[in-house]
Design an enzyme around this catalytic site. Structure first.
Site, PDB file in Angstrom:
ATOM      1  N   HIS A 261       0.988  -1.062   0.000  1.00  0.00           N
ATOM      2  CA  HIS A 261      -0.192   0.049  -0.283  1.00  0.00           C
ATOM      3  C   HIS A 261       0.772   1.289  -0.519  1.00  0.00           C
ATOM      4  O   HIS A 261       0.245   2.553  -0.712  1.00  0.00           O
ATOM      5  CB  HIS A 261      -1.179   0.129   1.385  1.00  0.00           C
ATOM      6  CG  HIS A 261      -1.835   1.380   1.163  1.00  0.00           C
ATOM      7  ND1 HIS A 261      -2.074   1.629   2.471  1.00  0.00           N
ATOM      8  CD2 HIS A 261      -2.587   1.620  -0.017  1.00  0.00           C
ATOM      9  CE1 HIS A 261      -3.770   3.039   2.350  1.00  0.00           C
ATOM     10  NE2 HIS A 261      -3.419   2.305   0.882  1.00  0.00           N
TER      11      HIS A 261
ATOM     12  N   GLU B 197       2.336   1.544  -3.487  1.00  0.00           N
ATOM     13  CA  GLU B 197       1.027   2.281  -4.116  1.00  0.00           C
ATOM     14  C   GLU B 197       0.849   4.297  -4.420  1.00  0.00           C
ATOM     15  O   GLU B 197       0.683   4.570  -5.330  1.00  0.00           O
ATOM     16  CB  GLU B 197      -0.038   1.519  -3.858  1.00  0.00           C
ATOM     17  CG  GLU B 197      -1.516   1.943  -4.292  1.00  0.00           C
ATOM     18  CD  GLU B 197      -2.633   2.197  -3.500  1.00  0.00           C
ATOM     19  OE1 GLU B 197      -3.381   3.180  -3.332  1.00  0.00           O
ATOM     20  OE2 GLU B 197      -2.851   1.439  -3.110  1.00  0.00           O
ATOM     21  N   HIS B 198       1.108   4.490  -3.043  1.00  0.00           N
ATOM     22  CA  HIS B 198       1.008   6.135  -3.391  1.00  0.00           C
ATOM     23  C   HIS B 198       2.734   6.835  -3.163  1.00  0.00           C
ATOM     24  O   HIS B 198       2.624   7.300  -3.902  1.00  0.00           O
ATOM     25  CB  HIS B 198       0.863   5.613  -1.315  1.00  0.00           C
ATOM     26  CG  HIS B 198      -0.436   6.367  -0.919  1.00  0.00           C
ATOM     27  ND1 HIS B 198      -1.023   6.668  -0.895  1.00  0.00           N
ATOM     28  CD2 HIS B 198      -1.604   4.709  -0.580  1.00  0.00           C
ATOM     29  CE1 HIS B 198      -2.485   6.889  -0.604  1.00  0.00           C
ATOM     30  NE2 HIS B 198      -2.373   5.087  -0.197  1.00  0.00           N
TER      31      HIS B 198
END
Length: 144
Positions: free
Chosen positions: A62, A65-66
């Protein structure tokens, strides 16, 4: 009487979908849609999610992803979102991503020119920010 269906057989693709494999091993699927008008909807689905993390890596997929939206080899820090907004895409409704248990999906909905080609001569750099900034030599298309 009809023979029972093979539950292990792959589901057939819609005949309107064109598929192929790029030299780097990435499989692509293309389907023409007339709605929404003057937009191309691009998705990069990566077989990497929270299940692929070790205990000491929780949240890494995650986080990455950012970070992919924060800069790359092709876009200096802070420039990718500015570029996408300059061609008419908005961060959030048109540019977004999510990480789940078994995948990370990047979504880009961008304006197209009258001939259906995504707007902006630099758009071809956008998917590469995802691959070059994250994966390096890692192959996201296999779970080994």
């Amino acid at each position: 009487m009809q023979a029972p269906a093979d539950l292990n057989a792959p589901l057939p693709l819609d005949k309107a979908i064109r598929t192929g494999t790029l030299p780097n091993g990435m499989t692509f699927y293309i389907r023409k849609n007339s709605e929404p008008k003057d937009r191309a909807m691009l998705r990069l689905a990566v077989k990497a999610g929270s299940i692929d993390e070790a205990d000491d890596q929780r949240g890494l997929a995650h986080f990455v992803e950012h970070m992919n939206f924060n800069g790359s080899k092709h876009f200096p820090p802070g420039e990718l979102v500015k570029y996408l907004e300059s061609i008419g895409a908005q961060f959030g409704p048109h540019v977004n991503a999510y990480t789940s248990f078994d995948e990370t999906v990047y979504m880009l909905d961008v304006p197209t020119s009258p001939n259906g080609v995504p707007s902006g001569s630099s758009l071809c750099r956008v998917p590469s920010f995802l691959c070059t900034s994250w994966f390096g030599s890692f192959n996201p298309y296999s779970r080994s």
